[in-house]
Design a protein around this motif. Structure first.
Motif, PDB file in Angstrom:
ATOM      1  N   LYS A 131      -9.355   2.948  -2.742  1.00 13.66           N
ATOM      2  CA  LYS A 131     -10.008   2.490  -1.525  1.00 13.66           C
ATOM      3  C   LYS A 131     -10.603   3.642  -0.734  1.00 13.66           C
ATOM      4  O   LYS A 131     -10.046   4.743  -0.677  1.00 13.66           O
ATOM      5  N   GLU A 171      -9.953  -0.017   5.347  1.00 16.58           N
ATOM      6  CA  GLU A 171     -10.201   0.534   4.021  1.00 16.58           C
ATOM      7  C   GLU A 171     -10.976  -0.488   3.204  1.00 16.58           C
ATOM      8  O   GLU A 171     -10.950  -1.687   3.489  1.00 16.58           O
ATOM      9  N   THR A 172     -11.659  -0.008   2.156  1.00 15.27           N
ATOM     10  CA  THR A 172     -12.437  -0.921   1.321  1.00 15.27           C
ATOM     11  C   THR A 172     -12.577  -0.374  -0.088  1.00 15.27           C
ATOM     12  O   THR A 172     -12.598   0.846  -0.294  1.00 15.27           O
ATOM     13  N   CYS A 179     -14.425  -4.052   5.498  1.00 16.24           N
ATOM     14  CA  CYS A 179     -13.196  -3.273   5.578  1.00 16.24           C
ATOM     15  C   CYS A 179     -12.017  -4.185   5.885  1.00 16.24           C
ATOM     16  O   CYS A 179     -12.134  -5.140   6.656  1.00 16.24           O
ATOM     17  N   ASN A 193      -6.544  -2.495   7.196  1.00 18.85           N
ATOM     18  CA  ASN A 193      -6.176  -1.079   7.251  1.00 18.85           C
ATOM     19  C   ASN A 193      -7.392  -0.178   7.387  1.00 18.85           C
ATOM     20  O   ASN A 193      -7.276   1.044   7.256  1.00 18.85           O
ATOM     21  N   THR A 198       0.812  -1.219   0.000  1.00 15.85           N
ATOM     22  CA  THR A 198       0.000   0.000   0.000  1.00 15.85           C
ATOM     23  C   THR A 198       0.846   1.269   0.000  1.00 15.85           C
ATOM     24  O   THR A 198       0.315   2.365   0.149  1.00 15.85           O
ATOM     25  N   ASP A 229     -11.811   5.292   2.915  1.00 13.63           N
ATOM     26  CA  ASP A 229     -11.504   5.294   4.342  1.00 13.63           C
ATOM     27  C   ASP A 229     -12.781   4.886   5.070  1.00 13.63           C
ATOM     28  O   ASP A 229     -13.763   5.630   5.080  1.00 13.63           O
ATOM     29  N   CYS A 230     -12.792   3.706   5.667  1.00 12.60           N
ATOM     30  CA  CYS A 230     -14.019   3.170   6.269  1.00 12.60           C
ATOM     31  C   CYS A 230     -14.548   4.034   7.416  1.00 12.60           C
ATOM     32  O   CYS A 230     -15.742   3.998   7.722  1.00 12.60           O
ATOM     33  N   ASN A 248     -11.778   9.046   0.121  1.00 14.95           N
ATOM     34  CA  ASN A 248     -10.883   7.948  -0.194  1.00 14.95           C
ATOM     35  C   ASN A 248      -9.761   7.887   0.833  1.00 14.95           C
ATOM     36  O   ASN A 248      -9.634   8.767   1.687  1.00 14.95           O
ATOM     37  N   LYS A 249      -8.957   6.855   0.796  1.00 17.79           N
ATOM     38  CA  LYS A 249      -7.936   6.633   1.834  1.00 17.79           C
ATOM     39  C   LYS A 249      -6.880   7.725   1.872  1.00 17.79           C
ATOM     40  O   LYS A 249      -6.130   7.826   2.849  1.00 17.79           O
TER      41      LYS A 249
END
Length: 437
Positions: free
Chosen positions: A328, A365-366, A360, A363, A89, A330-331, A398-399
């Motif tokens: 991805k 994230e999804t 998720c 991390n 990542t 950010d959850c 997003n992440k």
């Protein structure tokens, strides 16, 4: 004399070369295996080391010191297990050639050891690992690396928390990040996350020294942030939240403490600790793909040639909408109550969104979310899913901290609905249920 000098220079150069491995951090944990091997106090130790690939090859084995006040100090050799893994990542938010970024590898070392008995202050300390990356900005000196963990097994056998989130990341200036430090705790003990000082300079074999910080940085503020904000570590979840303000290379170290309730004395006792030391990069700007914000994955959607909206096809009577994204999410920015979206049907009527769900990863994230509706998609045509501020105070991010702009629209094209036209004359329906001629 020249030959002697040449020999000395060669020896010194060789020594410096073999020591300059460019370590970029690591984490250490242990797992109790005596219940499966039948050997009391037997543990497996797992060390992961992160390396700047511009350095020399990593050692084939690492020495781990087993220290305590109860027994004589001993050492074990931890051999390298399997090939190195590239940090997957690292470049999700920045370009590989961004200033300060380097390609990272993760190496794993393992060994089994039997502890001599019960003790409240076991400390497990790696050998001195030389050397850290010379580009680090926040530490007052740049030298060696040491990773440690601790154990109190007087309340019973214990496996330490195991870090499972990716340790190597690159960030960019002026964007808010939620950086998860996820762990697995197999024994059901309570965890507490905190910042700690990076280790490796001075001290002793069993009590390594800590690094100091340059002005503008500290143990709890290891990254410079935009004015009016600070680095925040959630003590319960391990998530680090921050908005970096400057291009820099920093070391961030955290510890996760493990507590077990002592029923005899009715108090919580610390029974273990794992640490993680990480080198991160803050770049001047994120990549163009990250800056695009929250966008659908083009392989799972298409652009409507008439109105230009990103479109996903759906079948009549679906009551859940699954969306796949290019970068991805950010959850922590997904509102579970579904308030990040509003949906209207082809006839203009609103359809309430009941909830949102996501699987998720470690991390937090999804790539995918599921939008659950109060009633199914029951009309052929184009539905419009509008982005809006959720009850959590933001749209989807997003992440890399870039948002889905409010009122951005995703189009759902629904087909397969049967439209029945019933033309009845001289018929009355009582209570919406009983027809009467």
């Amino acid at each position: 004399m020249r030959k002697l000098l040449l020999t000395i220079v060669t020896i010194i150069s060789s020594f410096v070369f073999t020591e300059a491995s460019h370590f970029a951090g690591g984490d250490l944990q242990y797992k109790y295996i005596g219940d499966s091997t039948g050997i009391s106090n037997q543990y497996q130790f797992i060390l992961r080391l992160y390396r700047d690939v511009s350095g020399i090859p990593m050692p084939n084995a690492i020495t781990l010191n087993l220290c305590s006040s109860c027994f004589a100090n001993t050492t074990i050799s931890m051999p390298q297990i399997g090939p190195a893994q590239l940090a997957p990542t690292l470049f999700d938010c920045v370009e590989p050639n961004a200033p300060g970024t380097v390609t990272m590898e993760v190496y794993e070392y393992r060994q089994v050891a039997t502890l001599p008995g019960l003790c409240s202050d076991y400390n497990f300390v790696t050998q001195i690992l030389n050397a850290r990356n010379g580009a680090i900005n926040n530490l007052s000196t740049v030298g060696s690396l040491v990773i440690e963990a601790s154990l109190n097994n007087q309340l019973g056998n214990n496996s330490s928390p195991k870090f499972i989130s990716e340790p190597v990341r690159a960030f960019c200036v002026n964007k808010k990040f939620n950086w998860a430090q996820s762990t697995i705790e197999p024994d059901g003990d309570s965890l507490l996350y905190r910042f700690t000082t990076p280790k490796g300079t001075g001290g002793t074999t069993c009590a390594p020294g800590s690094y100091g910080y340059n002005g503008g940085w500290s143990v709890t503020q290891p990254i410079r942030t935009v004015t009016g904000t600070t680095v925040i570590l959630n003590e319960q979840t391990g998530t680090i939240t921050f908005t970096p303000s400057m291009q820099e290379v920093d070391v961030v170290a955290i510890a996760v403490e493990e507590y077990r309730f002592d029923t005899l004395y009715s108090q919580w006792i610390k029974i273990g600790e794992s640490t993680r030391d990480m080198q991160i990069t803050v770049s001047p700007a994120c990549s163009q793909s990250a800056q695009a914000g929250v966008k659908l994955d083009p392989s799972a959607s298409y652009t409507d040639p008439i109105n230009g909206l990103p479109t996903v096809d759906y079948t009549c009577l679906d009551s859940s909408v699954v969306l796949d994204f290019l970068t991805k999410l950010d959850c922590s920015t997904i509102s579970p109550d579904g308030t990040d979206f509003r949906l209207t049907a082809p006839d203009g009527q609103p359809i309430p969104v009941k909830a949102m769900a996501a699987l998720c990863d470690v991390n937090n994230e999804t790539y995918q979310i599921t939008v659950k509706l109060h009633k199914p998609l029951a009309i052929n045509g184009k539905y419009f899913l509008y982005s809006k501020l959720g009850n959590d105070g933001n749209t989807l991010l997003n992440k890399c901290g870039f948002p889905m702009d409010e009122f951005d629209t995703i189009q759902l094209k629904v087909t397969g609905c049967y439209q029945t036209n019933v033309d009845m004359k001289n018929v009355t329906v009582i209570d919406d249920e009983y027809p009467q001629a």
